[in-house]
Design a protein around this motif. Structure first.
Motif, PDB file in Angstrom:
ATOM      1  N   UNK A 143       0.847  -1.206   0.000  1.00  7.01           N
ATOM      2  CA  UNK A 143       0.000   0.000   0.000  1.00  7.01           C
ATOM      3  C   UNK A 143       0.874   1.246   0.000  1.00  7.01           C
ATOM      4  N   UNK A 144       0.506   2.206  -0.832  1.00  2.00           N
ATOM      5  CA  UNK A 144       1.190   3.510  -0.783  1.00  2.00           C
ATOM      6  C   UNK A 144       0.788   4.215   0.496  1.00  2.00           C
ATOM      7  N   UNK A 145       1.684   4.965   1.047  1.00  2.00           N
ATOM      8  CA  UNK A 145       1.369   5.697   2.281  1.00  2.00           C
ATOM      9  C   UNK A 145       1.267   7.193   2.011  1.00  2.00           C
ATOM     10  N   UNK A 146       0.238   7.792   2.575  1.00  2.38           N
ATOM     11  CA  UNK A 146       0.060   9.247   2.455  1.00  2.38           C
ATOM     12  C   UNK A 146       1.149   9.969   3.232  1.00  2.38           C
ATOM     13  N   UNK A 147       1.366  11.242   2.915  1.00  2.00           N
ATOM     14  CA  UNK A 147       2.388  11.986   3.630  1.00  2.00           C
ATOM     15  C   UNK A 147       2.087  12.034   5.116  1.00  2.00           C
ATOM     16  N   UNK A 148       3.142  11.864   5.861  1.00  2.00           N
ATOM     17  CA  UNK A 148       2.965  11.981   7.307  1.00  2.00           C
ATOM     18  C   UNK A 148       2.827  13.444   7.729  1.00  2.00           C
ATOM     19  N   UNK A 149       3.401  14.302   6.895  1.00  2.00           N
ATOM     20  CA  UNK A 149       3.226  15.742   7.119  1.00  2.00           C
ATOM     21  C   UNK A 149       2.506  16.321   5.896  1.00  2.00           C
ATOM     22  N   UNK A 150       1.347  16.876   6.125  1.00  2.00           N
ATOM     23  CA  UNK A 150       0.524  17.413   5.013  1.00  2.00           C
ATOM     24  C   UNK A 150      -0.171  18.671   5.544  1.00  2.00           C
ATOM     25  N   UNK A 151       0.375  19.855   5.170  1.00  2.00           N
ATOM     26  CA  UNK A 151      -0.144  21.116   5.715  1.00  2.00           C
ATOM     27  C   UNK A 151      -0.297  22.157   4.606  1.00  2.00           C
ATOM     28  N   UNK A 152      -1.186  23.092   4.890  1.00  2.00           N
ATOM     29  CA  UNK A 152      -1.348  24.253   4.005  1.00  2.00           C
ATOM     30  C   UNK A 152      -0.509  25.429   4.498  1.00  2.00           C
ATOM     31  N   UNK A 153      -0.858  26.664   4.037  1.00  2.00           N
ATOM     32  CA  UNK A 153      -0.096  27.846   4.437  1.00  2.00           C
ATOM     33  C   UNK A 153      -0.988  29.078   4.313  1.00  2.00           C
ATOM     34  N   UNK A 154      -0.625  30.143   5.008  1.00  2.00           N
ATOM     35  CA  UNK A 154      -1.371  31.401   4.961  1.00  2.00           C
ATOM     36  C   UNK A 154      -0.390  32.549   5.117  1.00  2.00           C
ATOM     37  N   UNK A 155      -0.435  33.498   4.155  1.00  2.00           N
ATOM     38  CA  UNK A 155       0.465  34.647   4.209  1.00  2.00           C
ATOM     39  C   UNK A 155      -0.259  35.906   3.733  1.00  2.00           C
TER      40      UNK A 155
END
Length: 424
Positions: A11-23
């Protein structure tokens, strides 16, 4: 015996770190920020992304793409991903939804620079401003009727204000923000700019008139100011200003006029230099009419047929003068002697006379005498003269001295008075 092994895909694994951003839209150096998602700790294949800008619960998503989403304009983009498996991995499930956001941190504005050059009317449109620079906005400039009254119309977006006619122009600006900036402006006064009037030009010609004749008027001409509003100043021969225009009977001589062309919308007033004209002297006109003269004796007539002794005929103006010139008279007779003042003739015994006997038997000698009346040149008139003749009848026996006098009132200058004669 043959043995078969099967290796199943992991099974492929999703990113353990998955974040957006705001500026914020701009950073501290006023550069435009860009935001994107951050991910790490995935395995099994290639990351695919899908985006949506719908803020509601139900969203419309874009097609899957390997291009990592970014944003550099104000707003929010929602992002999800999955790992597309390779030969050894299956596709992963979809990730959670994260967002990347650019928010407004600056007000819109505009900069307007007024033209610092001196502007003078030239018949063409000229720039009142040299630049209209929007900052996060669409900017407009317009011309108000004063520094407190905003324009009712505006020039095209981000273009300079222009004007053609001379005058003072009150420059305003307004702007509307773009999607990345806050604030708006419905009208702010910037300052004024003047287009100066150009120098007016003009000329005038003036023909004079003859004393007592019809008065003429100046003929003005101006390609800049027109001739509908021209005033005049009048001067005598010494260029001393007069209280008004000379009249038909103003003293003959040289005069001057200056024409002033009133200022117009686009041109300054203009006054010409001195323009000369002349009131010419009128022609002298002298009328002098002399009648025949008979000199009768108080003694009885004799048979004498010639004049005995010297007889004198004289013409006198008795100091006659006229407001239009000095009047003088002279007499002459061919063959007779004339006094040095030209006013007396000594009648010599019948010379140039014609002896005649009247119907009553009276004997007399008739002489033709020439009288010239002259008017000297005067202030307003040229000199003039007229010549008349009279018949002088002298009886055979007369007193030793006979004088014919033509009085001053009987000599007319510039009139129709007819002189008469009297015998003494």
């Amino acid at each position: 015996k043959t043995v078969t092994w099967t290796i199943n895909k992991a099974a492929s694994t999703l990113p353990s770190t998955w974040t957006g951003d705001s500026k914020a839209y701009h950073d501290s150096s006023n550069n435009v920020n860009t935001v994107t998602v951050s991910l790490s700790g995935y395995s099994g294949g290639t990351v695919y992304y899908s985006t949506s800008t719908d803020s509601g619960t139900t969203k419309t998503w874009s097609s899957w793409s390997t291009t990592k989403p970014t944003r550099n304009t104000v707003g929010t983009t929602f992002v999800k991903c999955y790992i597309k498996g390779d030969g050894n991995h299956n596709d992963s499930a979809e990730s959670s939804v994260v967002s990347i956001t650019i928010y407004k941190n600056e007000d819109a504005r505009a900069t307007v620079n007024i033209n610092s050059a001196t502007l003078t009317y030239n018949g063409r449109a000229q720039n009142l401003t040299t630049s209209v620079t929007p900052h996060g906005s669409t900017a407009y400039v317009g011309l108000g009727s004063s520094s407190t009254t905003a324009p009712t119309s505006w020039f095209a977006a981000n273009t300079n204000a222009t004007a053609t006619n001379a005058g003072t122009y009150y420059i305003w600006y307004k702007f509307t923000p773009d999607g990345n900036h806050s604030n708006s402006n419905s009208g702010t006064y910037v300052g004024s700019k003047v287009i100066e009037k150009a120098a007016g030009t003009g000329s005038a010609t003036m023909s004079g008139w003859t004393y007592g004749g019809s008065v003429t008027n100046p003929v003005p001409k101006s390609d800049t100011n027109g001739t509908s509003n021209v005033t005049y100043e009048w001067y005598n021969s010494e260029k001393v200003k007069l209280s008004g225009k000379p009249t038909s009977t103003s003293t003959a001589g040289t005069y001057y006029v200056k024409a002033t062309f009133a200022a117009t919308t686009n041109y300054t007033s203009y006054t010409t230099d001195f323009v000369s004209f002349t009131i010419a002297k009128a022609n002298g006109n002298i009328t002098y009419s002399a009648g025949n003269v008979e000199l009768w004796c108080t003694e009885s007539a004799t048979t004498a047929t010639t004049v005995v002794g010297d007889k004198v005929i004289s013409v006198s103006t008795a100091g006659a003068t006229s407001t239009t010139g000095t009047v003088s008279c002279t007499i002459s007779q061919s063959g007779w002697s004339v006094t040095s003042d030209g006013k007396k003739i000594t009648v010599l015994d019948g010379t140039n006379g014609s002896s005649t006997t009247a119907s009553d038997g009276t004997k007399y000698t008739e002489y033709t005498v020439t009288i010239t009346a002259t008017a000297a040149e005067a202030t307003n008139y040229k000199s003039a003269s007229t010549t008349q003749t009279i018949k002088v009848k002298v009886k055979a026996q007369l007193l030793d001295h006979v004088v014919l006098t033509l009085g001053a009132s009987e000599i007319a200058y510039n009139s129709t008075t007819t002189a008469s004669t009297e015998a003494y």
